[in-house]
Enzyme design. Structure first.
Site, mmCIF file in Angstrom:
data_model
loop_
_atom_site.group_PDB
_atom_site.id
_atom_site.type_symbol
_atom_site.label_atom_id
_atom_site.label_comp_id
_atom_site.label_asym_id
_atom_site.label_seq_id
_atom_site.Cartn_x
_atom_site.Cartn_y
_atom_site.Cartn_z
ATOM 1 N N CYS A 266 -0.277 -18.540 -11.239
ATOM 2 C CA CYS A 266 -1.707 -18.238 -11.318
ATOM 3 C C CYS A 266 -2.256 -17.586 -10.054
ATOM 4 O O CYS A 266 -3.129 -16.729 -10.134
ATOM 5 C CB CYS A 266 -2.485 -19.483 -11.728
ATOM 6 N N LYS B 298 -9.912 -21.173 -17.556
ATOM 7 C CA LYS B 298 -9.081 -20.082 -18.077
ATOM 8 C C LYS B 298 -7.988 -20.602 -19.012
ATOM 9 O O LYS B 298 -7.689 -21.800 -19.017
ATOM 10 C CB LYS B 298 -8.453 -19.288 -16.930
ATOM 11 N N HIS C 153 0.255 -29.626 -20.184
ATOM 12 C CA HIS C 153 -0.442 -29.771 -18.897
ATOM 13 C C HIS C 153 -1.871 -29.278 -19.040
ATOM 14 O O HIS C 153 -2.173 -28.438 -19.886
ATOM 15 C CB HIS C 153 0.279 -28.976 -17.793
ATOM 16 N N ASP D 44 -6.708 -23.556 -9.444
ATOM 17 C CA ASP D 44 -5.985 -24.602 -10.186
ATOM 18 C C ASP D 44 -5.467 -25.790 -9.375
ATOM 19 O O ASP D 44 -4.315 -26.217 -9.561
ATOM 20 C CB ASP D 44 -4.818 -23.972 -10.961
ATOM 21 N N HIS E 60 -6.482 -25.892 -21.081
ATOM 22 C CA HIS E 60 -5.819 -25.581 -22.349
ATOM 23 C C HIS E 60 -6.268 -26.481 -23.503
ATOM 24 O O HIS E 60 -6.493 -27.675 -23.299
ATOM 25 C CB HIS E 60 -4.302 -25.773 -22.201
ATOM 26 N N ASP F 98 -7.000 -24.384 -15.069
ATOM 27 C CA ASP F 98 -6.228 -24.177 -16.276
ATOM 28 C C ASP F 98 -6.844 -25.158 -17.275
ATOM 29 O O ASP F 98 -6.972 -26.357 -16.969
ATOM 30 C CB ASP F 98 -4.774 -24.565 -15.944
HETATM 31 C C1 VGL Z 1 0.103 -22.409 -13.989
HETATM 32 C C2 VGL Z 1 2.062 -22.666 -15.132
HETATM 33 C C3 VGL Z 1 1.374 -22.894 -16.303
HETATM 34 C C4 VGL Z 1 -0.587 -22.157 -12.677
HETATM 35 C C5 VGL Z 1 -0.610 -22.633 -15.143
HETATM 36 O O1 VGL Z 1 -1.756 -22.584 -12.509
HETATM 37 O O2 VGL Z 1 0.033 -21.515 -11.799
HETATM 38 N N1 VGL Z 1 1.430 -22.421 -13.988
HETATM 39 N N2 VGL Z 1 0.039 -22.864 -16.292
HETATM 40 ZN ZN ZN Z 2 -1.117 -23.524 -17.940
#
Ligand code: VGL
Ligand code: ZN
Length: 198
Positions: free
Chosen positions: A144, A105, A80, A19, A63, A61
């Protein structure tokens, strides 16, 4: 805490970068303090792995617009990493190699996941490429990276945690350090880039 004196890369190693996306970097909607500092280190790991023709996996990430993890849907986070937006792009400072595997993911609106293994084909892909040991770095240490490392160990992979290439959200002070302790006690081994024998 287990510390390798030196580690030599071998045939069944792979790099997994978690990420490293614009929204988690300065100026992003969920910026992780200090996250920009890990990118040059990750770039050195990318060079090391690609120079040995070892595979590089990169998670993101990814979404949907109305993801359940967002405040406006009752979740814990600001909006995000919405799929297809600039914030979800990998940092342009990350020197991704010519070939790498992308793992998207947390793509389902009604479910949040932190692990790059959950609801993805990462484990199968790693087995297909005969990966036995995973070198894991990226963002964020306390979310993550933590869940991904724990799952990698559950799936039976050895895990080397890139301790100079991770950065934590630290909603509560010390979350990052607690996460590191949890990963090490689960069996991950911490590595600093200076300990690699190329
Ligand atoms: C993450 C918070 C929300 C991460 C992803 O990649 O650690 N943290 N979504
Ligand atoms: Zn996230």
């Amino acid at each position: 805490m287990t510390q390798p004196a030196h580690i030599k890369l071998h045939q069944h190693d792979a790099l997994l970068i978690v990420d490293v996306q614009n929204d988690f970097l300065p100026g992003g909607s969920l910026a992780v303090a200090g996250a920009e500092a890990i990118i040059p280190v990750l770039n050195r790991y990318i060079d090391l792995f690609t120079s040995l023709s070892l595979p590089v996996f990169v998670s993101r990430d990814w979404h949907p617009v109305h993801h359940c993890s967002f405040f406006n849907s009752g979740g814990d986070w600001p909006v995000h990493c919405v799929a297809g937006t600039d914030g979800a792009e990998f940092s342009s400072l990350l020197n991704l190699p010519q070939q790498f595997f992308v793992i998207s993911k947390a793509t389902h609106e009604e479910k949040d996941v932190y692990s790059a293994f959950e609801d993805t084909n990462l484990a199968n892909l790693l087995r297909q490429y005969n990966v036995e040991r995973l070198f894991i770095g990226g963002l964020a240490t306390d979310y993550c990276v933590l869940y991904t490392v724990q799952d990698a160990l559950k799936y039976g992979f050895s895990v080397i945690l890139l301790s100079d290439a991770i950065s934590a959200v630290n909603i509560s002070a010390g979350d990052g350090n607690k996460a590191i302790e949890a990963m090490l006690s689960a069996g991950a081994v911490a590595l600093h880039i200076s300990e690699i024998i190329p």
